[in-house]
Design an enzyme around this catalytic site. Structure first.
Site, PDB file in Angstrom:
ATOM      1  N   LYS A  13       0.812  -1.220   0.000  1.00 40.01           N
ATOM      2  CA  LYS A  13       0.000   0.000   0.000  1.00 40.01           C
ATOM      3  C   LYS A  13       0.844   1.268   0.000  1.00 40.01           C
ATOM      4  O   LYS A  13       0.441   2.274  -0.561  1.00 40.01           O
ATOM      5  CB  LYS A  13      -1.032   0.004   1.133  1.00 40.01           C
ATOM      6  CG  LYS A  13      -0.454  -0.098   2.522  1.00 40.01           C
ATOM      7  CD  LYS A  13      -1.574  -0.195   3.539  1.00 40.01           C
ATOM      8  CE  LYS A  13      -1.044  -0.154   4.958  1.00 40.01           C
ATOM      9  NZ  LYS A  13       0.081  -1.089   5.233  1.00 40.01           N
ATOM     10  N   ARG A  88      -5.489   2.756  11.674  1.00 40.49           N
ATOM     11  CA  ARG A  88      -5.147   1.349  11.867  1.00 40.49           C
ATOM     12  C   ARG A  88      -6.011   0.710  12.945  1.00 40.49           C
ATOM     13  O   ARG A  88      -5.863  -0.471  13.208  1.00 40.49           O
ATOM     14  CB  ARG A  88      -3.693   1.249  12.294  1.00 40.49           C
ATOM     15  CG  ARG A  88      -2.744   0.793  11.178  1.00 40.49           C
ATOM     16  CD  ARG A  88      -1.363   0.695  11.798  1.00 40.49           C
ATOM     17  NE  ARG A  88      -0.421  -0.098  11.072  1.00 40.49           N
ATOM     18  CZ  ARG A  88       0.495   0.406  10.246  1.00 40.49           C
ATOM     19  NH1 ARG A  88       0.509   1.676   9.959  1.00 40.49           N
ATOM     20  NH2 ARG A  88       1.382  -0.393   9.694  1.00 40.49           N
ATOM     21  N   ARG A 127      12.184  -6.815   1.787  1.00 38.37           N
ATOM     22  CA  ARG A 127      12.085  -5.345   1.779  1.00 38.37           C
ATOM     23  C   ARG A 127      13.383  -4.713   2.245  1.00 38.37           C
ATOM     24  O   ARG A 127      14.038  -5.199   3.153  1.00 38.37           O
ATOM     25  CB  ARG A 127      10.978  -4.905   2.739  1.00 38.37           C
ATOM     26  CG  ARG A 127       9.655  -4.993   2.111  1.00 38.37           C
ATOM     27  CD  ARG A 127       8.640  -3.984   2.439  1.00 38.37           C
ATOM     28  NE  ARG A 127       8.358  -3.615   3.788  1.00 38.37           N
ATOM     29  CZ  ARG A 127       7.170  -3.150   4.162  1.00 38.37           C
ATOM     30  NH1 ARG A 127       6.190  -3.050   3.294  1.00 38.37           N
ATOM     31  NH2 ARG A 127       6.958  -2.783   5.396  1.00 38.37           N
ATOM     32  N   ARG A 160      14.442  -3.126   7.815  1.00 33.60           N
ATOM     33  CA  ARG A 160      13.951  -2.453   9.018  1.00 33.60           C
ATOM     34  C   ARG A 160      13.744  -3.460  10.143  1.00 33.60           C
ATOM     35  O   ARG A 160      13.326  -4.584   9.895  1.00 33.60           O
ATOM     36  CB  ARG A 160      12.606  -1.779   8.705  1.00 33.60           C
ATOM     37  CG  ARG A 160      12.759  -0.377   8.195  1.00 33.60           C
ATOM     38  CD  ARG A 160      11.490   0.203   7.614  1.00 33.60           C
ATOM     39  NE  ARG A 160      10.241  -0.299   8.176  1.00 33.60           N
ATOM     40  CZ  ARG A 160       9.056  -0.038   7.643  1.00 33.60           C
ATOM     41  NH1 ARG A 160       8.947   0.704   6.555  1.00 33.60           N
ATOM     42  NH2 ARG A 160       7.960  -0.512   8.192  1.00 33.60           N
ATOM     43  N   ARG A 171       3.148  -8.483  13.601  1.00 35.85           N
ATOM     44  CA  ARG A 171       2.449  -7.366  12.933  1.00 35.85           C
ATOM     45  C   ARG A 171       1.215  -7.865  12.186  1.00 35.85           C
ATOM     46  O   ARG A 171       0.200  -7.176  12.123  1.00 35.85           O
ATOM     47  CB  ARG A 171       3.396  -6.652  11.957  1.00 35.85           C
ATOM     48  CG  ARG A 171       4.489  -5.883  12.673  1.00 35.85           C
ATOM     49  CD  ARG A 171       5.471  -5.281  11.709  1.00 35.85           C
ATOM     50  NE  ARG A 171       4.930  -4.163  10.972  1.00 35.85           N
ATOM     51  CZ  ARG A 171       5.460  -3.664   9.867  1.00 35.85           C
ATOM     52  NH1 ARG A 171       6.553  -4.185   9.358  1.00 35.85           N
ATOM     53  NH2 ARG A 171       4.920  -2.641   9.258  1.00 35.85           N
TER      54      ARG A 171
END
Ligand code: AMP
Length: 214
Positions: A13, A88, A127, A160, A171
């Protein structure tokens, strides 16, 4: 045009939000980016947010909502904005709704980028992020020109802390418990649109453009 991007962490997103912002000339507002910038600058907000982020937990609503409400009132957001990573939780969505209603406004679209959990875990391990300028890459689907180096600013790219495998599952659990209910929330408001996030990124963007208009 006021747009909310929904979807699990790693659904893509953020990448789509940046493209929407560029095409429609509206600011991309990412709460994750705002928190990371505060962490980098060593602010009080950054110190508090980091404790939660490193554990894959959500930063408390009271630290998050005012920040977004202030940001969407800035001049550059007059003609709209694309929210990435906010809301969220249902209380965040209600706070946003209340602030907009007070100003006689409303969100136009909530776009859910739909990707099953199985795909997410693999994606997040690939990522890479630039902690200097906020650019994001993926070792397979969006590689930097030079391995490990940011195309924009030449800084070193990192995985990260919150993209590490042990944090990703946490998460995802947080997403299912606290964020997924927003899909029904925005369906109820008649502004939810879903796109298949498993297809290549440019096709995801085409689907979004067909919803938002040229
Ligand atoms: P993101 O870059 O959107 O994946 O966000 C990274 C992390 O920042 C999340 O895992 C949360 O810890 C925190 N965060 C970002 N946006 C929010 C939000 N709206 N509410 C609470 N925590 C958030």
């Amino acid at each position: 045009m006021k747009i909310i991007m929904l979807g699990a962490p790693g659904a893509g997103k953020g990448t789509q939000a940046k493209q929407i912002a560029a095409k429609y000339g509206i600011p991309h507002i990412s709460t994750g980016d705002i928190f990371r910038a505060n962490i980098k600058e060593g602010t009080e907000l950054g110190k508090k947010a980091k404790e939660y982020m490193d554990q894959g937990a959500l930063v408390p609503d009271e630290l998050t909502c005012d920040l977004v409400m202030d940001r969407i009132q800035k001049d550059d957001a007059k003609n709209g904005f694309v929210l990435d990573g906010f809301p969220r939780t249902i209380p965040q969505a209600e706070a946003l709704d209340a602030a907009l209603t007070k100003a006689g406004e409303a969100m136009d679209y909530a776009i859910d980028v739909d990707v099953p959990d199985e795909n997410i875990v693999g994606r997040m391990g690939g990522r890479r992020a630039c902690l200097n300028c906020g650019a994001t890459y993926h070792i397979v689907s969006i590689p930097p020109k030079k391995e490990g180096i940011c195309d924009n600013c030449g800084s070193e790219l990192v995985l990260r802390d919150d993209d590490k495998p042990e944090t990703v599952q946490k998460r995802l659990n947080v997403y299912h418990e606290q964020t997924q209910p927003l899909i029904d929330f925005y369906k109820g408001k008649g502004i939810l649109r879903s796109v298949d996030g498993t297809v290549p990124m440019d096709q995801v963007f085409e689907s979004i453009v067909s919803i938002l208009g040229e």
